[in-house]
Design a protein around this motif. Structure first.
Motif, PDB file in Angstrom:
ATOM      1  N   ASN A 188      18.852  -0.508   1.896  1.00  0.00           N
ATOM      2  CA  ASN A 188      17.948  -1.579   2.301  1.00  0.00           C
ATOM      3  C   ASN A 188      16.824  -1.745   1.265  1.00  0.00           C
ATOM      4  N   PRO A 189      17.045  -2.522   0.212  1.00  0.00           N
ATOM      5  CA  PRO A 189      16.022  -2.713  -0.826  1.00  0.00           C
ATOM      6  C   PRO A 189      14.702  -3.258  -0.282  1.00  0.00           C
ATOM      7  N   SER A 190      14.768  -4.075   0.757  1.00  0.00           N
ATOM      8  CA  SER A 190      13.539  -4.630   1.333  1.00  0.00           C
ATOM      9  C   SER A 190      12.682  -3.535   1.945  1.00  0.00           C
ATOM     10  N   LEU A 191      13.323  -2.599   2.651  1.00  0.00           N
ATOM     11  CA  LEU A 191      12.600  -1.466   3.222  1.00  0.00           C
ATOM     12  C   LEU A 191      11.986  -0.622   2.112  1.00  0.00           C
ATOM     13  N   ARG A 192      12.775  -0.387   1.081  1.00  0.00           N
ATOM     14  CA  ARG A 192      12.297   0.419  -0.051  1.00  0.00           C
ATOM     15  C   ARG A 192      11.047  -0.202  -0.675  1.00  0.00           C
ATOM     16  N   LYS A 193      11.059  -1.513  -0.889  1.00  0.00           N
ATOM     17  CA  LYS A 193       9.906  -2.188  -1.480  1.00  0.00           C
ATOM     18  C   LYS A 193       8.721  -2.191  -0.519  1.00  0.00           C
ATOM     19  N   ALA A 194       8.980  -2.396   0.759  1.00  0.00           N
ATOM     20  CA  ALA A 194       7.890  -2.435   1.736  1.00  0.00           C
ATOM     21  C   ALA A 194       7.176  -1.093   1.822  1.00  0.00           C
ATOM     22  N   ILE A 195       7.950  -0.013   1.842  1.00  0.00           N
ATOM     23  CA  ILE A 195       7.354   1.331   1.873  1.00  0.00           C
ATOM     24  C   ILE A 195       6.556   1.572   0.600  1.00  0.00           C
ATOM     25  N   GLY A 196       7.108   1.176  -0.542  1.00  0.00           N
ATOM     26  CA  GLY A 196       6.416   1.368  -1.813  1.00  0.00           C
ATOM     27  C   GLY A 196       5.118   0.600  -1.895  1.00  0.00           C
ATOM     28  N   HIS A 197       5.115  -0.666  -1.447  1.00  0.00           N
ATOM     29  CA  HIS A 197       3.894  -1.470  -1.469  1.00  0.00           C
ATOM     30  C   HIS A 197       2.845  -0.895  -0.519  1.00  0.00           C
ATOM     31  N   ALA A 198       3.280  -0.491   0.659  1.00  0.00           N
ATOM     32  CA  ALA A 198       2.337   0.089   1.627  1.00  0.00           C
ATOM     33  C   ALA A 198       1.767   1.402   1.114  1.00  0.00           C
ATOM     34  N   ALA A 199       2.589   2.178   0.409  1.00  0.00           N
ATOM     35  CA  ALA A 199       2.131   3.444  -0.160  1.00  0.00           C
ATOM     36  C   ALA A 199       1.029   3.206  -1.182  1.00  0.00           C
ATOM     37  N   ARG A 200       1.260   2.263  -2.078  1.00  0.00           N
ATOM     38  CA  ARG A 200       0.255   1.944  -3.098  1.00  0.00           C
ATOM     39  C   ARG A 200      -1.045   1.478  -2.447  1.00  0.00           C
ATOM     40  N   ASP A 201      -0.955   0.591  -1.485  1.00  0.00           N
ATOM     41  CA  ASP A 201      -2.153   0.088  -0.800  1.00  0.00           C
ATOM     42  C   ASP A 201      -2.918   1.229  -0.129  1.00  0.00           C
ATOM     43  N   TYR A 202      -2.175   2.141   0.485  1.00  0.00           N
ATOM     44  CA  TYR A 202      -2.821   3.279   1.149  1.00  0.00           C
ATOM     45  C   TYR A 202      -3.609   4.120   0.145  1.00  0.00           C
ATOM     46  N   ILE A 203      -3.006   4.397  -1.002  1.00  0.00           N
ATOM     47  CA  ILE A 203      -3.682   5.218  -2.011  1.00  0.00           C
ATOM     48  C   ILE A 203      -4.933   4.519  -2.525  1.00  0.00           C
ATOM     49  N   VAL A 204      -4.846   3.239  -2.825  1.00  0.00           N
ATOM     50  CA  VAL A 204      -5.992   2.490  -3.337  1.00  0.00           C
ATOM     51  C   VAL A 204      -7.139   2.484  -2.323  1.00  0.00           C
ATOM     52  N   GLN A 205      -6.803   2.390  -1.052  1.00  0.00           N
ATOM     53  CA  GLN A 205      -7.832   2.342  -0.019  1.00  0.00           C
ATOM     54  C   GLN A 205      -8.423   3.708   0.309  1.00  0.00           C
ATOM     55  N   HIS A 206      -7.625   4.758   0.167  1.00  0.00           N
ATOM     56  CA  HIS A 206      -8.054   6.052   0.709  1.00  0.00           C
ATOM     57  C   HIS A 206      -8.101   7.212  -0.282  1.00  0.00           C
ATOM     58  N   HIS A 207      -7.539   7.078  -1.466  1.00  0.00           N
ATOM     59  CA  HIS A 207      -7.413   8.276  -2.307  1.00  0.00           C
ATOM     60  C   HIS A 207      -7.746   8.063  -3.778  1.00  0.00           C
ATOM     61  N   THR A 208      -8.775   7.263  -4.070  1.00  0.00           N
ATOM     62  CA  THR A 208      -9.239   7.231  -5.459  1.00  0.00           C
ATOM     63  C   THR A 208     -10.242   8.377  -5.658  1.00  0.00           C
ATOM     64  N   TRP A 209     -10.314   8.887  -6.878  1.00  0.00           N
ATOM     65  CA  TRP A 209     -11.213  10.018  -7.136  1.00  0.00           C
ATOM     66  C   TRP A 209     -12.688   9.682  -6.878  1.00  0.00           C
ATOM     67  N   PRO A 210     -13.192   8.524  -7.329  1.00  0.00           N
ATOM     68  CA  PRO A 210     -14.606   8.232  -7.022  1.00  0.00           C
ATOM     69  C   PRO A 210     -14.909   8.234  -5.525  1.00  0.00           C
ATOM     70  N   GLN A 211     -13.968   7.734  -4.714  1.00  0.00           N
ATOM     71  CA  GLN A 211     -14.170   7.749  -3.262  1.00  0.00           C
ATOM     72  C   GLN A 211     -14.290   9.181  -2.758  1.00  0.00           C
ATOM     73  N   LYS A 212     -13.374  10.009  -3.175  1.00  0.00           N
ATOM     74  CA  LYS A 212     -13.294  11.366  -2.631  1.00  0.00           C
ATOM     75  C   LYS A 212     -14.426  12.264  -3.119  1.00  0.00           C
ATOM     76  N   LEU A 213     -14.876  12.057  -4.350  1.00  0.00           N
ATOM     77  CA  LEU A 213     -15.851  12.985  -4.927  1.00  0.00           C
ATOM     78  C   LEU A 213     -17.300  12.619  -4.621  1.00  0.00           C
ATOM     79  N   LYS A 214     -17.506  11.518  -3.917  1.00  0.00           N
ATOM     80  CA  LYS A 214     -18.861  11.216  -3.471  1.00  0.00           C
ATOM     81  C   LYS A 214     -19.427  12.326  -2.594  1.00  0.00           C
ATOM     82  N   ALA A 215     -18.538  13.075  -1.950  1.00  0.00           N
ATOM     83  CA  ALA A 215     -18.990  14.187  -1.105  1.00  0.00           C
ATOM     84  C   ALA A 215     -19.770  15.213  -1.913  1.00  0.00           C
ATOM     85  N   LEU A 216     -19.474  15.325  -3.212  1.00  0.00           N
ATOM     86  CA  LEU A 216     -20.179  16.296  -4.050  1.00  0.00           C
ATOM     87  C   LEU A 216     -21.648  15.894  -4.253  1.00  0.00           C
TER      88      LEU A 216
END
Length: 388
Positions: A354-382
């Motif tokens: 299912n190529p559509s599922l594969r692309k949908a998971i990949g796009h959602a994964a990228r969006d999740y990382i951009v929203q929640h796991h950039t280094w500047p976001q995470k290291l503000k705690a320091l």
């Protein structure tokens, strides 16, 4: 103070320590002290010197580590303490502390606490445990046979004692995930703890590098193969899952990317169709580009950078439950989760068919990382911990 060379950021221990160093170097005068397994390259030394006022380090070869670990264990201490001790580095750190008035000392991993100079004020010390190392050794003891079972158990118990003492030596204990923090608090409830999660360099790990569609389907595992959980997980996948997949999909390939493969792993891939063991590579991104990333770990501690990086690349990523612990991505939306051989076969088959599922998971994964796991976001705690 770091237990291994914090550059280049291409392995788990280097990724976190380097990005902490890089973040802090932009905000304060920073000195770095660390142990090295091999002489520094010119590139490594330059990368550290442009960020740090002073760079001090000591070389400990692997055979020296093993001897020191055994001696330390034999006198009632942890093997970890001996493996990461250097008289030279201790002298260098003491000299720096005599010449400078430091606002804070950041200690990466419990193995480096032994270098904090006697008398340095507790409120200026932060220990980044990253993960609860004692639990790792206790987990190893449950899945090993004698004599390793006994050795791992002893190391785990002794390290647990060290970890319990850390609040008397430091003002804050930081960990990489909420589950690791909860675990630490379960046996050290009075500790002041903070979660500082890992991020991803989203410009480096980018879907824009995926290029054209491949004429074949590729599964890719990326990880240091001298690390037992990585090696064990890959061998399990090759033995339990790959034989079925290779029968179902004639154009499916498996790439195992990383340095340190031992004889057991090399034997496991010998004569197995369409499995490629690449060894060390200068850049893992070409192997992830256009691939389905797999992380079949049966034992894991803390956050798995390999999961975050594959997601940042926009890969449809399939991972085991232990590999996803500490990552709040939603299985079935941002990633796919699989534990049993049947679950792995179904998950891989699902994204291949299912190529559509594969692309949908990949796009959602990228969006999740951009929203929640950039280094500047995470290291503000320091900033708050160090009052920057």
């Amino acid at each position: 103070m770091v237990h291994r060379t914090p550059y280049p950021p291409n392995r788990g221990h280097r990724i976190r320590s380097f990005h902490w160093l890089d973040y802090l170097a932009q905000r304060c005068d920073l000195d770095v002290a660390f142990l090295a397994d091999e002489p520094l390259t010119g590139e490594t030394e330059q990368a550290l010197r442009v960020r740090c006022r002073n760079v001090i380090w000591s070389l400990i070869l692997p055979w020296q580590r093993r001897i020191q670990a055994i001696l330390s264990l034999s006198v009632g201490a942890t093997a970890t303490k001996g493996a990461f001790w250097s008289n030279k580095l201790a002298r260098q750190i003491a000299s720096l502390c005599r010449r400078n008035s430091y606002d804070a000392i950041l200690v990466y991993c419990s193995s480096m606490v032994q270098y904090v100079p006697a008398g340095f004020r507790k409120d200026g010390v932060i220990v980044d445990l990253v993960d609860v190392d004692s639990q790792k050794w206790l987990d190893y003891s449950r899945t090993s046979s004698l004599p390793l079972k006994w050795l791992y158990r002893v190391e785990g118990v002794r390290l647990r004692h060290v970890e319990r003492r850390l609040p008397t030596l430091a003002s804050w204990i930081t960990l990489a995930t909420v589950p690791e923090c909860d675990l630490y608090k379960s046996f050290c409830p009075n500790a002041r703890t903070a979660v500082v999660e890992n991020g991803v360099n989203i410009d480096y790990f980018s879907p824009s590098l995926n290029g054209e569609e491949l004429s074949h389907h590729r599964l890719t595992f990326v990880g240091a193969l001298d690390y037992s959980p990585n090696r064990t997980g890959v061998i399990w996948f090759i033995n339990k899952v790959w034989p079925i997949l290779v029968q179902r999909f004639s154009n499916l390939e498996l790439y195992i990317v990383g340095a340190g493969a031992d004889g057991k792993l090399k034997a496991a891939v010998t004569h197995v169709p369409r499995v490629f063991l690449t060894g060390d590579v200068p850049d893992v991104r070409p192997f992830l580009a256009g691939a389905v990333a797999i992380v079949p770990l049966q034992l894991a501690r803390g956050v798995q950078n390999k999961v975050l990086e594959a997601m940042a690349m926009g890969c449809a990523t399939i991972a085991s439950s232990p590999a996803l612990e500490g990552i709040s991505a939603v299985p079935g939306r941002h990633v796919l989760k699989a534990d049993t051989p049947e679950e792995w076969i179904n998950a891989v088959a699902g994204v291949i068919k299912n190529p559509s599922l594969r692309k949908a998971i990949g796009h959602a994964a990228r969006d999740y990382i951009v929203q929640h796991h950039t280094w500047p976001q995470k290291l503000k705690a320091l900033d708050e911990l160090l009052q920057l």
